[in-house]
Write a protein that holds these residues in place. Structure first.
Motif, mmCIF file in Angstrom:
data_model
loop_
_atom_site.group_PDB
_atom_site.id
_atom_site.type_symbol
_atom_site.label_atom_id
_atom_site.label_comp_id
_atom_site.label_asym_id
_atom_site.label_seq_id
_atom_site.Cartn_x
_atom_site.Cartn_y
_atom_site.Cartn_z
ATOM 1 N N ILE A 1 0.823 -1.212 0.000
ATOM 2 C CA ILE A 1 0.000 0.000 0.000
ATOM 3 C C ILE A 1 0.858 1.263 0.000
ATOM 4 O O ILE A 1 0.543 2.253 -0.665
ATOM 5 C CB ILE A 1 -0.945 0.005 1.227
ATOM 6 N N THR A 2 1.968 1.219 0.713
ATOM 7 C CA THR A 2 2.820 2.411 0.821
ATOM 8 C C THR A 2 3.740 2.591 -0.385
ATOM 9 O O THR A 2 4.436 3.596 -0.474
ATOM 10 C CB THR A 2 3.681 2.322 2.091
ATOM 11 N N ALA A 3 3.734 1.610 -1.301
ATOM 12 C CA ALA A 3 4.630 1.701 -2.468
ATOM 13 C C ALA A 3 3.850 1.672 -3.774
ATOM 14 O O ALA A 3 4.336 1.197 -4.790
ATOM 15 C CB ALA A 3 5.638 0.558 -2.434
ATOM 16 N N ALA A 4 2.647 2.193 -3.765
ATOM 17 C CA ALA A 4 1.809 2.168 -4.961
ATOM 18 C C ALA A 4 2.440 2.990 -6.085
ATOM 19 O O ALA A 4 3.000 4.067 -5.840
ATOM 20 C CB ALA A 4 0.431 2.729 -4.638
ATOM 21 N N PRO A 5 2.364 2.490 -7.321
ATOM 22 C CA PRO A 5 2.860 3.287 -8.454
ATOM 23 C C PRO A 5 2.109 4.611 -8.541
ATOM 24 O O PRO A 5 0.876 4.640 -8.416
ATOM 25 C CB PRO A 5 2.552 2.392 -9.661
ATOM 26 N N THR A 6 2.839 5.680 -8.741
ATOM 27 C CA THR A 6 2.228 7.007 -8.789
ATOM 28 C C THR A 6 1.153 7.070 -9.872
ATOM 29 O O THR A 6 1.403 6.761 -11.032
ATOM 30 C CB THR A 6 3.295 8.075 -9.070
ATOM 31 N N GLY A 7 -0.047 7.463 -9.462
ATOM 32 C CA GLY A 7 -1.141 7.644 -10.400
ATOM 33 C C GLY A 7 -2.021 6.430 -10.597
ATOM 34 O O GLY A 7 -3.115 6.548 -11.160
ATOM 35 N N TRP A 8 -1.592 5.256 -10.137
ATOM 36 C CA TRP A 8 -2.380 4.035 -10.377
ATOM 37 C C TRP A 8 -3.786 4.134 -9.765
ATOM 38 O O TRP A 8 -4.776 3.803 -10.414
ATOM 39 C CB TRP A 8 -1.640 2.830 -9.803
ATOM 40 N N ASP A 9 -3.843 4.592 -8.539
ATOM 41 C CA ASP A 9 -5.128 4.625 -7.838
ATOM 42 C C ASP A 9 -6.097 5.642 -8.433
ATOM 43 O O ASP A 9 -7.298 5.605 -8.133
ATOM 44 C CB ASP A 9 -4.909 4.918 -6.346
ATOM 45 N N ASN A 10 -5.579 6.533 -9.268
ATOM 46 C CA ASN A 10 -6.446 7.522 -9.904
ATOM 47 C C ASN A 10 -7.036 7.031 -11.225
ATOM 48 O O ASN A 10 -7.878 7.711 -11.819
ATOM 49 C CB ASN A 10 -5.671 8.816 -10.157
ATOM 50 N N LEU A 11 -6.584 5.853 -11.692
ATOM 51 C CA LEU A 11 -7.070 5.324 -12.961
ATOM 52 C C LEU A 11 -8.380 4.557 -12.764
ATOM 53 O O LEU A 11 -8.571 3.874 -11.763
ATOM 54 C CB LEU A 11 -6.034 4.378 -13.578
ATOM 55 N N THR A 12 -9.257 4.656 -13.736
ATOM 56 C CA THR A 12 -10.459 3.821 -13.735
ATOM 57 C C THR A 12 -10.065 2.397 -14.145
ATOM 58 O O THR A 12 -8.948 2.167 -14.640
ATOM 59 C CB THR A 12 -11.489 4.357 -14.729
ATOM 60 N N ASP A 13 -10.964 1.457 -13.951
ATOM 61 C CA ASP A 13 -10.684 0.081 -14.367
ATOM 62 C C ASP A 13 -10.392 0.019 -15.866
ATOM 63 O O ASP A 13 -9.479 -0.705 -16.299
ATOM 64 C CB ASP A 13 -11.860 -0.831 -14.029
ATOM 65 N N THR A 14 -11.145 0.758 -16.636
ATOM 66 C CA THR A 14 -10.923 0.772 -18.088
ATOM 67 C C THR A 14 -9.541 1.320 -18.421
ATOM 68 O O THR A 14 -8.828 0.779 -19.288
ATOM 69 C CB THR A 14 -12.002 1.622 -18.778
ATOM 70 N N GLN A 15 -9.133 2.370 -17.739
ATOM 71 C CA GLN A 15 -7.805 2.940 -17.980
ATOM 72 C C GLN A 15 -6.692 1.984 -17.564
ATOM 73 O O GLN A 15 -5.641 1.917 -18.203
ATOM 74 C CB GLN A 15 -7.674 4.261 -17.230
ATOM 75 N N ARG A 16 -6.913 1.243 -16.499
ATOM 76 C CA ARG A 16 -5.916 0.260 -16.081
ATOM 77 C C ARG A 16 -5.762 -0.838 -17.121
ATOM 78 O O ARG A 16 -4.651 -1.280 -17.424
ATOM 79 C CB ARG A 16 -6.305 -0.332 -14.717
ATOM 80 N N LYS A 17 -6.888 -1.285 -17.672
ATOM 81 C CA LYS A 17 -6.831 -2.327 -18.702
ATOM 82 C C LYS A 17 -6.099 -1.832 -19.943
ATOM 83 O O LYS A 17 -5.241 -2.540 -20.495
ATOM 84 C CB LYS A 17 -8.248 -2.772 -19.072
ATOM 85 N N THR A 18 -6.421 -0.631 -20.410
ATOM 86 C CA THR A 18 -5.769 -0.114 -21.614
ATOM 87 C C THR A 18 -4.298 0.182 -21.358
ATOM 88 O O THR A 18 -3.462 -0.043 -22.237
ATOM 89 C CB THR A 18 -6.487 1.154 -22.119
ATOM 90 N N SER A 19 -3.968 0.645 -20.164
ATOM 91 C CA SER A 19 -2.568 0.925 -19.842
ATOM 92 C C SER A 19 -1.754 -0.361 -19.800
ATOM 93 O O SER A 19 -0.613 -0.411 -20.296
ATOM 94 C CB SER A 19 -2.466 1.650 -18.492
ATOM 95 N N ARG A 20 -2.343 -1.403 -19.226
ATOM 96 C CA ARG A 20 -1.638 -2.688 -19.190
ATOM 97 C C ARG A 20 -1.451 -3.260 -20.596
ATOM 98 O O ARG A 20 -0.394 -3.793 -20.925
ATOM 99 C CB ARG A 20 -2.402 -3.683 -18.312
#
Length: 415
Positions: A197-216
């Motif tokens: 939790i303390t080492a989350a990639p910057t900006g990851w938690d701000n992405l929607t599920d759709t954005q996470r899928k497209t980014s991956r």
């Protein structure tokens, strides 16, 4: 996938073993003069060792590397098609069925590419050993896997920069790319990052599920293209005029890096010991608890090689198939012919029987390695026993009959 401290320790130890085991330039022994050509084995034979070298190089190893390049390119194409549909679906210009079909196609092509690579894994020679296995690790860094690092690079690639510099995948560490990273990107359905939790990639938690899928998927395309680049490099270093294939086939000639053809045969035989140190120990003994693992000493499905794709059992099968190809020459001249020529027909016959027995045991499993570990670990222990039957003969009758040396990591190993 988060690693426990025990798992991290296992990875560190495993990686050290890998770098040592695969860098076989220095062979060891079980005592001074052991199988150095002066004692044990039949060296007074007219067997054509150069014919063996040529057969294994041209009929087994080169086609494997060439097939891997071909499958890797198909993998890039399949992942690109999937990613295009991921974007189209996000923009409501394609339907869920089409998206699912292209994702499944990408996953299937990853499996096909991994199947060939797992055979190449057992053929680590020349360019795959140079500079502490750097090229091999760029293609497949297991057991050094860092899914949190992959999550970070998804974001770095999305932003286009790393620490103020343009993103360049060729400069990224091996554990953040390659076939193991692709497995995580294509098969992991959990859209949360795998870091603490303390080492989350910057900006990851701000992405929607759709954005996470497209980014991956965007990063997966980049990783797949990098694998093709490295497959090209492998073929070039293997096949060019001064490549390692020709060095093997010119063994014993003037100016050769191998003083004798027997030295080159010994180098080829070193590759067979992957089945001992990695297939038997890392891929089977550790998960089933015969060696220490992240669960202590009990069967531990967390420690299988390909946890997201559930492809671990097929990986083991392909390791054994590659061993068999080198042993038999894949319908050409193989080590079995050499054994027969020096009068060790029994060893040749028994080793082939043990190879067949191990493959049959794997085929008889009706579920994944992870499920078998959870429900019937004794079946995995049996596979370990079957593979050990092969490697026990490899370390004794095989090398003694052919007057070969044990690679450094197998010297003194009585397991």
């Amino acid at each position: 996938m988060l690693y426990t401290k025990a798992k991290l320790l296992s990875v560190v130890i495993s990686t050290t073993l890998l770098l040592t085991a695969c860098n076989q330039d220095v062979s060891s022994s079980q005592g001074e003069g052991f199988n150095d050509g002066s004692g044990g084995g039949n060296t007074n034979t007219d067997f054509n060792q150069l014919a063996l070298i040529t057969s294994l190089t041209d009929n087994v190893i080169s086609p494997t590397f060439e097939n891997f390049k071909s499958e890797a390119q198909k993998q890039t194409d399949a992942i690109t098609a999937y990613c295009n549909n991921e974007h189209s679906f996000a923009n409501s210009t394609t339907d869920q069925t089409t998206l699912n079909e292209t994702k499944i196609a990408a996953q299937l092509q990853w499996r096909a590419t991994m199947d060939i690579w797992q055979q190449a894994e057992l053929m680590q020679l020349g360019p795959l050993l140079t500079d502490d296995n750097i090229l091999r690790n760029k293609i497949y860094s297991w057991p050094n896997v860092n899914t949190c690092g992959v999550d970070y690079d998804v974001m770095f690639f999305k932003e286009g920069t790393v620490n103020g510099q343009p993103y360049n995948i060729t400069l990224r560490t091996a554990s953040r790319k390659g076939l193991d990273a692709l497995e995580y990107l294509l098969f992991n359905e959990n859209l949360n990052h795998s870091c603490t939790i303390t080492a989350a990639p910057t900006g990851w938690d701000n992405l929607t599920d759709t954005q996470r899928k497209t980014s991956r998927c965007e990063y997966a395309v980049e990783v797949a293209q990098d694998i093709v680049t490295n497959a090209d490099s492998l073929l070039s270093q293997w096949n060019n005029e001064n490549g390692y294939a020709n060095k093997l086939k010119q063994a014993g000639t003037s100016g050769s890096v191998f003083a004798t053809d027997h030295d080159a045969v010994n180098r080829l035989s070193d590759a067979l010991f992957y089945l001992d140190s990695f297939t038997k120990d890392e891929k089977i003994a550790i998960p089933v608890g015969l060696l220490a693992n992240s669960c202590g000493s009990s069967a531990c499905s967390n420690d299988v090689e390909s946890p997201y794709s559930m492809h671990s059992l097929t990986n083991i099968k392909n390791n054994i198939l590659a061993f068999e190809k080198l042993f038999t020459g894949n319908q050409g001249i193989g080590f079995n012919d050499y054994l027969i020529d020096v009068g060790s027909t029994t060893t040749a016959t028994e080793m082939q029987a043990n190879i067949t027995k191990a493959l049959t045991a794997i085929e008889q499993l009706t579920t994944t390695l992870s499920n078998t570990l959870d429900n019937s670990p004794e079946q995995v222990e049996q596979i370990h026993t079957d593979v050990k039957d092969i490697t026990d003969q490899l370390k004794t009758d095989f090398i003694t009959s052919l007057a070969l040396e044990l690679p450094a990591t197998s010297a003194g190993d009585n397991d």
